[in-house]
Design an enzyme around this catalytic site. Structure first.
Site, PDB file in Angstrom:
ATOM      1  N   GLY A  46      -1.284  -5.514  -3.365  1.00  0.00           N
ATOM      2  CA  GLY A  46      -0.831  -4.132  -3.428  1.00  0.00           C
ATOM      3  C   GLY A  46      -1.954  -3.235  -3.909  1.00  0.00           C
ATOM      4  N   CYS A  88      -4.427  -7.180 -11.516  1.00  0.00           N
ATOM      5  CA  CYS A  88      -4.602  -5.843 -10.939  1.00  0.00           C
ATOM      6  C   CYS A  88      -6.028  -5.718 -10.421  1.00  0.00           C
ATOM      7  CB  CYS A  88      -4.333  -4.789 -12.011  1.00  0.00           C
ATOM      8  SG  CYS A  88      -4.550  -3.100 -11.449  1.00  0.00           S
ATOM      9  N   LEU A  89      -6.176  -5.153  -9.225  1.00  0.00           N
ATOM     10  CA  LEU A  89      -7.513  -4.981  -8.662  1.00  0.00           C
ATOM     11  C   LEU A  89      -8.367  -4.061  -9.534  1.00  0.00           C
ATOM     12  CD1 LEU A  89      -6.631  -4.677  -4.871  1.00  0.00           C
ATOM     13  CD2 LEU A  89      -7.641  -6.644  -6.029  1.00  0.00           C
ATOM     14  N   HIS A 130       4.810  -2.783 -10.288  1.00  0.00           N
ATOM     15  CA  HIS A 130       3.411  -2.651 -10.714  1.00  0.00           C
ATOM     16  C   HIS A 130       2.755  -1.426 -10.060  1.00  0.00           C
ATOM     17  CE1 HIS A 130      -0.694  -4.461 -11.638  1.00  0.00           C
ATOM     18  NE2 HIS A 130      -0.978  -3.571 -10.715  1.00  0.00           N
ATOM     19  N   HIS A 134       1.378   2.576 -11.405  1.00  0.00           N
ATOM     20  CA  HIS A 134       0.084   3.237 -11.187  1.00  0.00           C
ATOM     21  C   HIS A 134       0.259   4.726 -10.887  1.00  0.00           C
ATOM     22  CE1 HIS A 134      -3.053   0.186 -11.264  1.00  0.00           C
ATOM     23  NE2 HIS A 134      -2.370  -0.623 -10.479  1.00  0.00           N
TER      24      HIS A 134
HETATM   25 ZN    ZN Z   1      -2.710  -2.607 -10.228  1.00  0.00          ZN
END
Ligand code: ZN
Length: 158
Positions: A46, A88-89, A130, A134
Site C-alpha cells: 500500500g 511502512c515504506l 494503515h 497516513h
Molecule cells: Zn505506511
C-alpha cells in the site's frame, strides 16, 4: 508512469492532514499511476499520496488481489481485532506489532470518481487502516506495542 521518491519518517509532510480530491484531473490520474508504480517497485502492499509528497486523500493498495484505488476514503464500520507485524515504506527496514480491526467496511471513490463500498478483512483491513492513517498524518510507529524492530527483508511494507 514514473517511480516517485518515497518520503521517510522525519519528513514533516508525513505529519500533515491531506485534502479531499474534488475532481479527477490529468495530474491526479498521473499521480495515481505513479503511486502504483512506486508501490510495486518498492514491493509494498500500500501507498498513500503523502508518502510521495502529495497532500491529497488518495491511497493505492494491492495485497495480492490486484490494485485498489481509494480516493477520499472513509471507514464506515470496524469489528474484531488482529495483532501482528506491520511495516511502512516510509520507515524502511523496520516493523512493529500493531493491533488493528480484523474487519473493515469502507467507502471510497475509484479512479473514475465513482463511489464504491468494500468489506475487507485480514491483511487488506490492516492495509486500509494503515494507509488511511497516513492521510491524517499518522504513522504506525505511534501504535506499536513494543517499539520498532529491524527486518531483513522489505515484504509487506505499506
Ligand atoms: Zn505506511
Amino acid at each position: 508512469m514514473a517511480i516517485r521518491r518515497i518520503r521517510e519518517m522525519g519528513d514533516e509532510i508525513l505529519e500533515k492532514v491531506c485534502k479531499e480530491v474534488p475532481k479527477m484531473t490529468l495530474r491526479t490520474s498521473v499521480l495515481i499511476d505513479d503511486m502504483l508504480d512506486t508501490m510495486y517497485d518498492a514491493m509494498g502492499v500500500g501507498l498513500a499520496a503523502p508518502q510521495v509528497g502529495i497532500l491529497k486523500r488518495i491511497v493505492v493498495i494491492d495485497v495480492g488481489a490486484g490494485p485498489l484505488v481509494l480516493i477520499n476514503p472513509e471507514i464506515l464500520e470496524t469489528s474484531g481485532e488482529q495483532t501482528g507485524e506491520e511495516g511502512c515504506l516510509s520507515v524502511p527496514g523496520k516493523y512493529g506489532i500493531v493491533t488493528r480491526p480484523e474487519h473493515v467496511k469502507f467507502r471510497a471513490l475509484n479512479e473514475q470518481m465513482e463511489e464504491y463500498e468494500m468489506e475487507a478483512e485480514g491483511l487488506l483491513a490492516r492495509a486500509v487502516c494503515h494507509e488511511l492513517d497516513h492521510l491524517d498524518g499518522h504513522l504506525y510507529v505511534d501504535k506499536t506495542e513494543d517499539g520498532l524492530h529491524d527486518v531483513e527483508n522489505g515484504d509487506d511494507e505499506a
